[in-house]
Design a protein around this motif. Structure first.
Motif, PDB file in Angstrom:
ATOM      1  N   ALA A  35       0.629  -1.396   0.073  1.00 52.33           N
ATOM      2  CA  ALA A  35      -0.106  -0.133  -0.205  1.00 52.33           C
ATOM      3  C   ALA A  35       0.797   1.278  -0.044  1.00 52.33           C
ATOM      4  O   ALA A  35       0.447   2.102  -0.721  1.00 52.33           O
ATOM      5  N   ASN A  36       1.804   1.225   0.793  1.00 52.97           N
ATOM      6  CA  ASN A  36       2.825   2.535   0.781  1.00 52.97           C
ATOM      7  C   ASN A  36       3.354   2.684  -0.390  1.00 52.97           C
ATOM      8  O   ASN A  36       3.546   3.983  -0.954  1.00 52.97           O
ATOM      9  N   LEU A  41       3.039   6.005  -6.000  1.00 51.00           N
ATOM     10  CA  LEU A  41       2.712   6.125  -7.300  1.00 51.00           C
ATOM     11  C   LEU A  41       1.281   6.837  -7.544  1.00 51.00           C
ATOM     12  O   LEU A  41       1.341   7.640  -8.817  1.00 51.00           O
ATOM     13  N   ARG A  42       0.283   6.394  -7.068  1.00 46.89           N
ATOM     14  CA  ARG A  42      -0.895   7.089  -7.202  1.00 46.89           C
ATOM     15  C   ARG A  42      -0.862   8.528  -7.167  1.00 46.89           C
ATOM     16  O   ARG A  42      -1.472   9.283  -8.033  1.00 46.89           O
ATOM     17  N   LEU A  43      -0.181   8.954  -5.933  1.00 42.96           N
ATOM     18  CA  LEU A  43      -0.149  10.441  -5.801  1.00 42.96           C
ATOM     19  C   LEU A  43       0.757  11.244  -6.870  1.00 42.96           C
ATOM     20  O   LEU A  43       0.353  12.400  -6.878  1.00 42.96           O
ATOM     21  N   ALA A 187       9.722   3.943  -3.362  1.00 46.24           N
ATOM     22  CA  ALA A 187       8.683   4.329  -4.258  1.00 46.24           C
ATOM     23  C   ALA A 187       9.022   5.917  -4.826  1.00 46.24           C
ATOM     24  O   ALA A 187       9.253   6.298  -5.909  1.00 46.24           O
ATOM     25  N   ALA A 188       9.405   6.640  -3.663  1.00 44.42           N
ATOM     26  CA  ALA A 188       9.608   8.003  -4.055  1.00 44.42           C
ATOM     27  C   ALA A 188      10.878   8.269  -4.707  1.00 44.42           C
ATOM     28  O   ALA A 188      11.110   9.052  -5.560  1.00 44.42           O
ATOM     29  N   ILE A 206       1.527  14.351   1.125  1.00 43.55           N
ATOM     30  CA  ILE A 206       0.272  14.044   1.209  1.00 43.55           C
ATOM     31  C   ILE A 206       0.071  12.771   2.104  1.00 43.55           C
ATOM     32  O   ILE A 206      -0.953  12.622   2.999  1.00 43.55           O
ATOM     33  N   MET A 207       1.098  11.971   2.202  1.00 39.78           N
ATOM     34  CA  MET A 207       0.901  10.764   3.041  1.00 39.78           C
ATOM     35  C   MET A 207       1.351  11.019   4.414  1.00 39.78           C
ATOM     36  O   MET A 207       1.557  10.173   5.190  1.00 39.78           O
ATOM     37  N   MET A 208       1.747  12.348   4.672  1.00 39.90           N
ATOM     38  CA  MET A 208       2.175  12.675   6.115  1.00 39.90           C
ATOM     39  C   MET A 208       3.709  12.324   6.518  1.00 39.90           C
ATOM     40  O   MET A 208       3.822  11.960   7.501  1.00 39.90           O
ATOM     41  N   ILE A 209       4.389  12.183   5.400  1.00 39.31           N
ATOM     42  CA  ILE A 209       5.723  11.758   5.400  1.00 39.31           C
ATOM     43  C   ILE A 209       6.520  12.981   5.224  1.00 39.31           C
ATOM     44  O   ILE A 209       6.560  13.538   4.081  1.00 39.31           O
TER      45      ILE A 209
END
Length: 335
Positions: A35-36, A41-43, A187-188, A206-209
């Protein structure tokens, strides 16, 4: 004719994407790792969080179309059966429970070998590194595993030395990751490489990272006070870390690890020269000291979050260990 036109448009869209990923999920895979990675990728694929797969595209591919069940019980439906791996820029295999490593799927290993032969880079998330090794695809490569699975890896792959002190490793066309939230950082890294820094930063924010970590960042895990290769002690320490705010008894830990209480205490004495209870208190005190140094939380809140009955209990235990009260320790930081 209409179907053919739709197919051609789909192919063109795939070609327009700047990053395409095929996911291979093994049975009882780790949902968090998948999921992470896929959410980064989705965002990054669209403006804001609209989630249209424009700049990035991804599919779950599998030997057949049966749902694949994660270790938490959630099932994921594949998009398509195995085809040509050359349709993707990367093939990402997501591992899961270590017990499943004893039941390899030859169809998965054959597909991964096909991808390697075609020159498609391979990514292993969580115990996906184990799967790549078992398929014979990591010879001469460095591979990353979680510190929690370091000993498991050594016991299964004689002569191979995994890297378990950093969050991911990029070694040419093999990218391996320890799992958990570190998959978002890997992924980033790929989004940054293929699309741009702005998109990778946006995804993480957006994922609060707060910011991207490079592969050399240390894995979150055991406090440096406790270094051991004993697998029982390591698993007990991990259980302690997961229970800092609601401490478990030594008997409960032993039951969870399926060993006797005296056996667990003996392992701690031999590995660390201390008892499980003393180690647990030390871990909670180190957490309390960290919060005193780095947060503005009240002493009462710190006591609750580090597993002490109240602020008085924390103060007594803290003073015995550090010869200072939490209040005076915090005051001394500003002097």
């Amino acid at each position: 004719m209409v179907l053919n036109d739709v197919s051609q448009r789909s192919v063109r869209r795939e070609q327009d994407a700047r990053l395409t990923v095929g996911f291979v999920l093994v049975q009882r895979f780790t949902l968090c790792a998948f999921a992470n990675f896929v959410d980064v990728l989705r965002l990054a694929a669209d403006e804001g969080d609209r989630s249209r797969p424009i700049q990035c595209r991804w599919k779950v591919v599998a030997p057949d179309m049966r749902p694949i069940t994660a270790s938490c019980g959630v099932s994921v439906q594949p998009h398509e059966v195995f085809g040509s791996p050359k349709h993707f820029d990367y093939i990402v295999v997501v591992g899961g429970l270590i017990d499943e490593m004893d039941r390899p799927d030859e169809r998965v290993e054959r597909y991964l070998r096909q991808a390697a032969a075609a020159g498609v880079p391979l990514v292993g998330l969580c115990t996906g590194t184990f799967i790549l090794h078992r398929a014979g695809l990591m010879e001469g490569y460095r591979g990353c595993v979680s510190w929690f699975h370091h000993q498991d890896f050594l016991s299964q792959f004689d002569g191979l030395r995994p890297i378990s002190d950093q969050i991911f490793v990029v070694d040419r066309d093999r990218l391996t990751c320890s799992g958990g939230t570190s998959t978002a950082h890997l992924a980033a890294f790929l989004v940054d490489r293929h699309i741009g820094k702005a998109q990778s930063t946006k995804s993480l924010n957006i994922m609060m990272i707060s910011e991207a970590e490079d592969g050399g960042a240390p894995q979150p895990g055991l406090t440096l006070s406790f270094r051991t290769k004993d697998p029982i002690v390591r698993k007990a320490l991990l259980l302690m870390q997961q229970s800092l705010d609601t401490p478990v008894s030594v008997s409960e830990m032993a039951r969870h690890l399926k060993v006797g209480k005296r056996c667990l205490e003996r392992h701690f004495r031999e590995a660390l020269g201390t008892s499980p209870l003393t180690a647990f208190i030390e871990m909670r005190l180190l957490l309390a000291r960290h919060m005193l140094e780095n947060t503005d939380k009240s002493i009462a809140m710190i006591a609750a979050e580090s597993g002490f009955c109240d602020s008085s209990h924390l103060s007594r235990t803290f003073r015995r260990r550090f010869a200072n009260t939490p209040q005076n320790f915090r005051a001394s930081l500003g002097s």
